[in-house]
Scaffold this motif. Structure first.
Motif, PDB file in Angstrom:
ATOM      1  N   SER A 187       3.219   0.931  -0.015  1.00 26.83           N
ATOM      2  CA  SER A 187       2.787   0.933  -1.407  1.00 26.83           C
ATOM      3  C   SER A 187       1.272   1.042  -1.436  1.00 26.83           C
ATOM      4  CB  SER A 187       3.239  -0.352  -2.114  1.00 26.83           C
ATOM      5  OG  SER A 187       2.607  -1.485  -1.556  1.00 26.83           O
ATOM      6  N   SER A 188       0.766   1.388  -2.587  1.00 30.20           N
ATOM      7  CA  SER A 188      -0.683   1.361  -2.790  1.00 30.20           C
ATOM      8  C   SER A 188      -0.927   0.670  -4.126  1.00 30.20           C
ATOM      9  CB  SER A 188      -1.279   2.774  -2.764  1.00 30.20           C
ATOM     10  OG  SER A 188      -0.604   3.639  -3.635  1.00 30.20           O
ATOM     11  N   ALA A 189      -2.011  -0.075  -4.208  1.00 31.49           N
ATOM     12  CA  ALA A 189      -2.252  -0.884  -5.400  1.00 31.49           C
ATOM     13  C   ALA A 189      -3.720  -0.875  -5.778  1.00 31.49           C
ATOM     14  CB  ALA A 189      -1.781  -2.307  -5.172  1.00 31.49           C
ATOM     15  N   ARG A 190      -3.942  -1.003  -7.047  1.00 33.42           N
ATOM     16  CA  ARG A 190      -5.258  -1.179  -7.652  1.00 33.42           C
ATOM     17  C   ARG A 190      -5.077  -2.050  -8.878  1.00 33.42           C
ATOM     18  NH1 ARG A 190      -8.970   3.049  -6.340  1.00 33.42           N
ATOM     19  NH2 ARG A 190     -10.738   2.089  -5.430  1.00 33.42           N
ATOM     20  N   ASP A 191      -6.131  -2.321  -9.582  1.00 33.98           N
ATOM     21  CA  ASP A 191      -6.049  -3.164 -10.778  1.00 33.98           C
ATOM     22  C   ASP A 191      -5.033  -2.641 -11.785  1.00 33.98           C
ATOM     23  OD1 ASP A 191      -8.070  -4.668  -9.658  1.00 33.98           O
ATOM     24  OD2 ASP A 191      -9.650  -3.655 -10.778  1.00 33.98           O
ATOM     25  N   LYS A 192      -5.017  -1.340 -11.981  1.00 31.88           N
ATOM     26  CA  LYS A 192      -4.214  -0.718 -13.029  1.00 31.88           C
ATOM     27  C   LYS A 192      -2.725  -0.626 -12.686  1.00 31.88           C
ATOM     28  CE  LYS A 192      -4.521   3.515 -15.793  1.00 31.88           C
ATOM     29  NZ  LYS A 192      -5.228   4.793 -15.914  1.00 31.88           N
ATOM     30  N   ALA A 193      -2.382  -0.385 -11.415  1.00 28.82           N
ATOM     31  CA  ALA A 193      -0.982  -0.135 -11.066  1.00 28.82           C
ATOM     32  C   ALA A 193      -0.723  -0.342  -9.577  1.00 28.82           C
ATOM     33  CB  ALA A 193      -0.604   1.292 -11.463  1.00 28.82           C
ATOM     34  N   THR A 194       0.545  -0.489  -9.256  1.00 33.21           N
ATOM     35  CA  THR A 194       1.038  -0.478  -7.883  1.00 33.21           C
ATOM     36  C   THR A 194       2.054   0.645  -7.792  1.00 33.21           C
ATOM     37  OG1 THR A 194       0.742  -2.865  -7.618  1.00 33.21           O
ATOM     38  CG2 THR A 194       2.267  -1.793  -6.105  1.00 33.21           C
ATOM     39  N   ALA A 195       1.927   1.481  -6.780  1.00 36.17           N
ATOM     40  CA  ALA A 195       2.869   2.573  -6.550  1.00 36.17           C
ATOM     41  C   ALA A 195       3.641   2.270  -5.274  1.00 36.17           C
ATOM     42  CB  ALA A 195       2.133   3.901  -6.423  1.00 36.17           C
ATOM     43  N   CYS A 196       4.958   2.215  -5.387  1.00 38.94           N
ATOM     44  CA  CYS A 196       5.829   1.888  -4.258  1.00 38.94           C
ATOM     45  C   CYS A 196       6.626   3.116  -3.843  1.00 38.94           C
ATOM     46  CB  CYS A 196       6.809   0.784  -4.653  1.00 38.94           C
ATOM     47  SG  CYS A 196       6.042  -0.750  -5.180  1.00 38.94           S
ATOM     48  N   TRP A 197       6.576   3.459  -2.568  1.00 38.88           N
ATOM     49  CA  TRP A 197       7.341   4.570  -2.023  1.00 38.88           C
ATOM     50  C   TRP A 197       8.805   4.144  -1.944  1.00 38.88           C
ATOM     51  CZ3 TRP A 197      10.694   5.741   1.891  1.00 38.88           C
ATOM     52  CH2 TRP A 197      10.788   7.063   2.291  1.00 38.88           C
ATOM     53  N   LEU A 198       9.680   4.872  -2.654  1.00 41.16           N
ATOM     54  CA  LEU A 198      11.113   4.593  -2.585  1.00 41.16           C
ATOM     55  C   LEU A 198      11.865   5.675  -1.827  1.00 41.16           C
ATOM     56  CD1 LEU A 198      11.911   3.295  -6.189  1.00 41.16           C
ATOM     57  CD2 LEU A 198      11.323   1.979  -4.141  1.00 41.16           C
ATOM     58  N   GLY A 199      11.266   6.831  -1.726  1.00 42.60           N
ATOM     59  CA  GLY A 199      11.878   7.967  -1.049  1.00 42.60           C
ATOM     60  C   GLY A 199      10.871   9.095  -1.023  1.00 42.60           C
ATOM     61  N   PRO A 200      11.197  10.193  -0.345  1.00 39.21           N
ATOM     62  CA  PRO A 200      10.223  11.286  -0.211  1.00 39.21           C
ATOM     63  C   PRO A 200       9.704  11.838  -1.547  1.00 39.21           C
ATOM     64  CG  PRO A 200      12.119  11.649   1.203  1.00 39.21           C
ATOM     65  CD  PRO A 200      12.433  10.445   0.351  1.00 39.21           C
ATOM     66  N   ASP A 201      10.502  11.693  -2.602  1.00 40.25           N
ATOM     67  CA  ASP A 201      10.063  12.205  -3.903  1.00 40.25           C
ATOM     68  C   ASP A 201      10.268  11.185  -5.026  1.00 40.25           C
ATOM     69  OD1 ASP A 201      12.794  12.209  -4.193  1.00 40.25           O
ATOM     70  OD2 ASP A 201      12.914  14.218  -5.030  1.00 40.25           O
ATOM     71  N   GLU A 202      10.313   9.910  -4.673  1.00 37.66           N
ATOM     72  CA  GLU A 202      10.561   8.878  -5.683  1.00 37.66           C
ATOM     73  C   GLU A 202       9.643   7.684  -5.483  1.00 37.66           C
ATOM     74  OE1 GLU A 202      14.266   6.405  -7.690  1.00 37.66           O
ATOM     75  OE2 GLU A 202      14.622   7.584  -5.888  1.00 37.66           O
ATOM     76  N   PHE A 203       9.039   7.243  -6.593  1.00 35.62           N
ATOM     77  CA  PHE A 203       8.071   6.149  -6.565  1.00 35.62           C
ATOM     78  C   PHE A 203       8.362   5.184  -7.709  1.00 35.62           C
ATOM     79  CE2 PHE A 203       6.334  10.033  -4.952  1.00 35.62           C
ATOM     80  CZ  PHE A 203       5.804   9.652  -3.735  1.00 35.62           C
ATOM     81  N   LEU A 204       8.282   3.902  -7.407  1.00 39.66           N
ATOM     82  CA  LEU A 204       8.349   2.869  -8.431  1.00 39.66           C
ATOM     83  C   LEU A 204       6.920   2.494  -8.760  1.00 39.66           C
ATOM     84  CD1 LEU A 204       9.813   0.702 -10.147  1.00 39.66           C
ATOM     85  CD2 LEU A 204       9.771  -0.774  -8.110  1.00 39.66           C
ATOM     86  N   LEU A 205       6.559   2.645 -10.026  1.00 40.75           N
ATOM     87  CA  LEU A 205       5.210   2.321 -10.478  1.00 40.75           C
ATOM     88  C   LEU A 205       5.265   1.029 -11.276  1.00 40.75           C
ATOM     89  CD1 LEU A 205       4.261   5.899 -11.721  1.00 40.75           C
ATOM     90  CD2 LEU A 205       3.940   4.916  -9.435  1.00 40.75           C
TER      91      LEU A 205
END
Length: 177
Positions: free
Chosen positions: A51-69
């Protein structure tokens, strides 16, 4: 639902309301990656289980083309609009799933041990450190599990929230709950 507070060995609490968006796109496409980064303020993770995170959001890798924000509830609409605008005309989809999922915070020195009772993932910090994310099963319920700086965030479909909360509370009893 479990908001049961055991002793300091394990703490289980519902997560406060937050924005949850699913982004489907090809993050290896430079144009899409740049547009998403501009809207999110962070690059989409391209490594599995990260995952990658900053103040505004966290982006989680769920699959090669899918992300949970993940974002603050009061910033959800603005983030979704920013993504839709940035990705307009590109092969991408953004869906608000905020109400579809419930979340739990599991913290304390025995949090990983508690989760290991119903989850086959190696949760040792060396194997599953801060920022790691995975879709897996916990006691037969599909979950998304994220390790953050203080413990774990567990996301489950709302229809399984009561079951998952009760299972967590029962599994935590040996730690003083």
């Amino acid at each position: 639902m479990a908001d049961k507070m055991t002793d300091t060995a394990v703490r289980i609490a519902p997560l406060p309301p937050e924005g949850r968006l699913i982004l489907r796109c090809d993050a290896s496409d430079r144009k899409i990656a740049a547009a998403a980064k501009k809207a999110l303020g962070i690059a989409l993770p391209t490594e599995p289980l990260t995952s990658s995170a900053r103040d505004k959001a966290t982006a989680c890798w769920l699959g090669p083309d899918e992300f949970l924000l993940l974002c603050a509830e009061d910033g959800r609409e603005a983030l979704q609009t920013a993504l839709e605008t940035a990705l307009a005309g590109q092969h991408a989809a953004i869906v608000d799933v905020s109400d579809a999922y419930a979340g739990f915070s599991i913290t304390g020195p025995k949090a990983a041990e508690l989760l290991a009772k119903g989850c086959v993932i190696d949760l040792h910090p060396v194997a599953f450190g801060e920022g790691k994310v995975v879709r897996t099963l916990l006691a037969k319920a599909d979950i998304t599990l994220l390790r953050d700086a203080v413990g774990f965030r567990l996301y489950v479909l709302r229809s399984f929230a009561d079951y998952t909360g009760l299972w967590l509370a029962d599994a935590a009893r040996e730690y003083g709950g």
